[in-house]
Design a protein around this motif. Structure first.
Motif, mmCIF file in Angstrom:
data_model
loop_
_atom_site.group_PDB
_atom_site.id
_atom_site.type_symbol
_atom_site.label_atom_id
_atom_site.label_comp_id
_atom_site.label_asym_id
_atom_site.label_seq_id
_atom_site.Cartn_x
_atom_site.Cartn_y
_atom_site.Cartn_z
ATOM 1 N N MET A 188 50.238 35.633 95.320
ATOM 2 C CA MET A 188 49.240 34.538 95.660
ATOM 3 C C MET A 188 48.318 35.002 96.757
ATOM 4 O O MET A 188 48.838 35.703 97.810
ATOM 5 N N SER A 189 46.974 34.538 96.567
ATOM 6 C CA SER A 189 46.165 35.077 97.547
ATOM 7 C C SER A 189 46.022 34.124 98.865
ATOM 8 O O SER A 189 46.919 33.054 98.780
ATOM 9 N N GLN A 190 45.466 34.492 99.877
ATOM 10 C CA GLN A 190 45.522 33.704 101.099
ATOM 11 C C GLN A 190 45.113 32.153 101.234
ATOM 12 O O GLN A 190 46.004 31.554 101.621
ATOM 13 N N LYS A 191 44.386 31.937 100.113
ATOM 14 C CA LYS A 191 43.746 30.835 99.762
ATOM 15 C C LYS A 191 44.755 30.276 98.694
ATOM 16 O O LYS A 191 44.663 31.003 97.739
ATOM 17 N N LEU A 192 44.972 28.963 98.813
ATOM 18 C CA LEU A 192 45.365 28.212 97.447
ATOM 19 C C LEU A 192 44.361 28.058 96.486
ATOM 20 O O LEU A 192 43.396 27.180 96.949
ATOM 21 N N ARG A 193 44.599 28.463 95.172
ATOM 22 C CA ARG A 193 43.534 28.322 94.331
ATOM 23 C C ARG A 193 43.958 27.119 93.645
ATOM 24 O O ARG A 193 44.896 27.168 92.798
ATOM 25 N N TRP A 194 42.871 26.375 93.414
ATOM 26 C CA TRP A 194 43.145 24.775 92.644
ATOM 27 C C TRP A 194 42.404 24.940 91.163
ATOM 28 O O TRP A 194 41.426 25.456 91.268
ATOM 29 N N GLY A 195 43.196 24.348 90.654
ATOM 30 C CA GLY A 195 42.397 23.904 89.198
ATOM 31 C C GLY A 195 42.490 22.548 88.956
ATOM 32 O O GLY A 195 43.273 21.767 89.512
ATOM 33 N N ILE A 196 41.429 21.853 88.429
ATOM 34 C CA ILE A 196 41.345 20.344 88.213
ATOM 35 C C ILE A 196 41.196 20.052 86.773
ATOM 36 O O ILE A 196 40.495 20.649 86.087
ATOM 37 N N ILE A 197 42.090 19.147 86.302
ATOM 38 C CA ILE A 197 42.179 18.767 85.024
ATOM 39 C C ILE A 197 41.936 17.210 84.828
ATOM 40 O O ILE A 197 42.469 16.366 85.569
ATOM 41 N N GLY A 198 40.756 17.026 84.127
ATOM 42 C CA GLY A 198 40.189 15.786 84.107
ATOM 43 C C GLY A 198 39.124 15.566 84.939
ATOM 44 O O GLY A 198 39.272 15.593 86.161
ATOM 45 N N LEU A 199 37.825 15.364 84.595
ATOM 46 C CA LEU A 199 36.811 15.725 85.570
ATOM 47 C C LEU A 199 35.882 14.263 85.648
ATOM 48 O O LEU A 199 34.711 14.155 85.678
ATOM 49 N N GLY A 200 36.604 13.232 85.749
ATOM 50 C CA GLY A 200 35.840 11.910 85.935
ATOM 51 C C GLY A 200 35.420 11.708 87.583
ATOM 52 O O GLY A 200 35.364 12.712 88.095
ATOM 53 N N GLN B 65 45.661 32.814 85.659
ATOM 54 C CA GLN B 65 46.510 33.512 86.572
ATOM 55 C C GLN B 65 45.541 33.461 87.948
ATOM 56 O O GLN B 65 46.213 33.923 89.043
ATOM 57 N N GLU B 66 44.418 32.714 87.777
ATOM 58 C CA GLU B 66 43.744 32.395 88.887
ATOM 59 C C GLU B 66 44.022 30.911 89.498
ATOM 60 O O GLU B 66 43.192 30.443 90.427
ATOM 61 N N VAL B 67 45.094 30.471 88.880
ATOM 62 C CA VAL B 67 45.264 29.126 89.527
ATOM 63 C C VAL B 67 46.645 29.011 89.948
ATOM 64 O O VAL B 67 47.529 29.408 89.348
ATOM 65 N N ASP B 68 46.607 28.339 91.180
ATOM 66 C CA ASP B 68 48.143 28.128 91.826
ATOM 67 C C ASP B 68 48.516 26.691 91.687
ATOM 68 O O ASP B 68 49.773 26.571 91.679
ATOM 69 N N VAL B 69 47.844 25.717 92.025
ATOM 70 C CA VAL B 69 48.115 24.332 92.119
ATOM 71 C C VAL B 69 47.008 23.744 91.400
ATOM 72 O O VAL B 69 45.654 23.818 91.362
ATOM 73 N N VAL B 70 47.576 22.480 90.557
ATOM 74 C CA VAL B 70 46.695 21.847 89.519
ATOM 75 C C VAL B 70 46.617 20.324 90.273
ATOM 76 O O VAL B 70 47.713 19.784 90.498
ATOM 77 N N TYR B 71 45.538 19.801 90.129
ATOM 78 C CA TYR B 71 45.315 18.517 90.363
ATOM 79 C C TYR B 71 44.974 17.741 88.984
ATOM 80 O O TYR B 71 44.012 18.172 88.317
ATOM 81 N N ILE B 72 45.983 16.888 88.780
ATOM 82 C CA ILE B 72 45.485 16.025 87.609
ATOM 83 C C ILE B 72 44.874 14.618 87.633
ATOM 84 O O ILE B 72 45.313 13.908 88.283
ATOM 85 N N ALA B 73 43.582 14.792 87.191
ATOM 86 C CA ALA B 73 42.925 13.490 87.345
ATOM 87 C C ALA B 73 42.515 12.700 86.041
ATOM 88 O O ALA B 73 41.482 12.216 85.868
ATOM 89 N N THR B 74 43.583 12.861 84.950
ATOM 90 C CA THR B 74 43.015 12.321 83.688
ATOM 91 C C THR B 74 43.574 10.875 83.592
ATOM 92 O O THR B 74 44.271 10.371 84.852
ATOM 93 N N PRO B 75 43.379 9.993 82.514
ATOM 94 C CA PRO B 75 43.856 8.686 82.673
ATOM 95 C C PRO B 75 45.460 8.671 82.748
ATOM 96 O O PRO B 75 45.914 9.769 82.196
ATOM 97 N N HIS B 76 45.864 7.538 83.112
ATOM 98 C CA HIS B 76 47.573 7.607 83.132
ATOM 99 C C HIS B 76 48.478 8.135 82.188
ATOM 100 O O HIS B 76 49.233 8.803 82.313
#
Length: 327
Positions: A1-13, A65-76
């Motif tokens: 893992m790189s020094q920074k946590l690399r985020w991915g976002i799913i759901g772009l509302g 492989q460029e994502v460490d942590v995912v933020y899920i922002a889709t409908p429930h």
């Protein structure tokens, strides 16, 4: 893992836009990838926020492989499936509230976290708001004495919304309870725990969506009066009263920038502004937990998320709020 946590976002509302702006304020965070069912939407979002990877497939983001942590922002309704899929790809997960639409889903998500050894937290951002943290500390220290009464509401007019959108669409888990009723319930649970009993009543839209719910949470020596609705606005204030004093959190209490405490005919003001919109604080908690090898937060644990959804399930059962995908 790189020094920074690399985020991915799913759901772009809308919430994803607020989130990514606060993410930029966290020094050891970077936004690496975004995903939407629409490539045009993904590309537009990526261009606006200078994100390197844009996907029209959630699975493609999770395989990156460029994502460490995912933020899920889709409908429930997509939270549980996507969170579990992300965790099987060994991604840490911050999942928008409610974490699942019912306790069964939340239990499966917690199991996936434990089985895959990855961090999972419900994005209940109010828990990490500096004002809410301070309020809980003051109450735990006995500053206003044993609690006797809580009032909290959350309402806005939404009956003019698109019936196919997530707010009023039962097929997407729509209704006021899971969307905004979760906030007043959270506050009562945070300060008083699970109640001995619950009284509740709901009103419904012609399409079956729940649009107004009033609740009384009964504790051994306290009661909480809670409300959520889409049929009108409310003041959205919170009052917390104990034997020795009261705490008042002003309008839009769930994103408070301060509060007041009244004791002995004197009132003390607390100013505790959030960093950014306020998502900064939950993001920072995620980073600290992952850095320390934790699978869950001490401030908002897996048990807390399960307790919260069980309370929501109880209110739903009392009012026969059943979503089409649960039948």
């Amino acid at each position: 893992m790189s020094q920074k946590l690399r985020w991915g976002i799913i759901g772009l509302g809308n919430i994803a836009h607020h989130f990514v702006k606060d993410l930029a304020l966290v020094k050891d965070a970077s936004i690496s990838a975004v995903a939407s069912r629409s490539m045009d939407k993904a590309k537009a979002f990526a261009e606006e926020y200078n994100v390197h990877f844009a996907f029209d497939s959630y699975n493609d983001l999770l395989e990156s492989q460029e994502v460490d942590v995912v933020y899920i922002a889709t409908p429930h309704t997509f939270h549980s499936e996507l969170a579990i899929l992300a965790m099987t790809h060994k991604k840490h997960v911050l999942c928008e509230k409610p974490m699942g639409v019912n306790a069964e889903e939340v239990k499966k998500m917690i199991s996936a976290s434990q089985e895959n050894g990855v961090f999972l937290m419900e994005a209940l951002w109010s828990r990490f708001n500096p004002s809410i943290v301070k309020v809980k500390d003051l109450i735990d220290q006995g500053e206003i004495g044993p609690l006797a009464y809580i009032h909290a509401d959350f309402a806005f007019y939404a009956l003019d919304r698109d019936l196919k959108g997530r707010v009023l669409n039962p097929k997407l888990g729509g209704g006021s309870l899971l969307d905004i009723g979760i906030y007043p319930i959270f506050l009562s649970y945070l300060l008083l725990g699970k109640p001995k009993s619950i009284l509740s009543t709901s009103h419904f839209h012609s399409n079956g969506a729940e649009v107004q719910t009033s609740m009384i949470f009964k504790y051994p020596k306290a009661q909480a009066i809670l409300y959520s609705g889409f049929t009108s606005k409310s003041e959205m204030k919170a009052e917390i009263s104990g034997e020795k004093g009261s705490i008042f959190i002003p309008t839009r209490w769930h994103e408070a920038q301060g509060f007041s405490m009244a004791r002995n005919n004197e009132q003390e003001e607390f100013s505790l502004p959030t960093t950014g919109r306020g998502y900064f604080h939950e993001i920072n908690e995620v980073h600290q937990c992952i850095a320390n090898g934790k699978l869950e937060s001490d401030l908002w644990s897996h048990r807390n998320s399960l307790d919260l959804i069980e309370l929501l399930d109880t209110v739903r059962k009392q009012n026969q709020i059943i979503f089409p995908f649960e039948e």
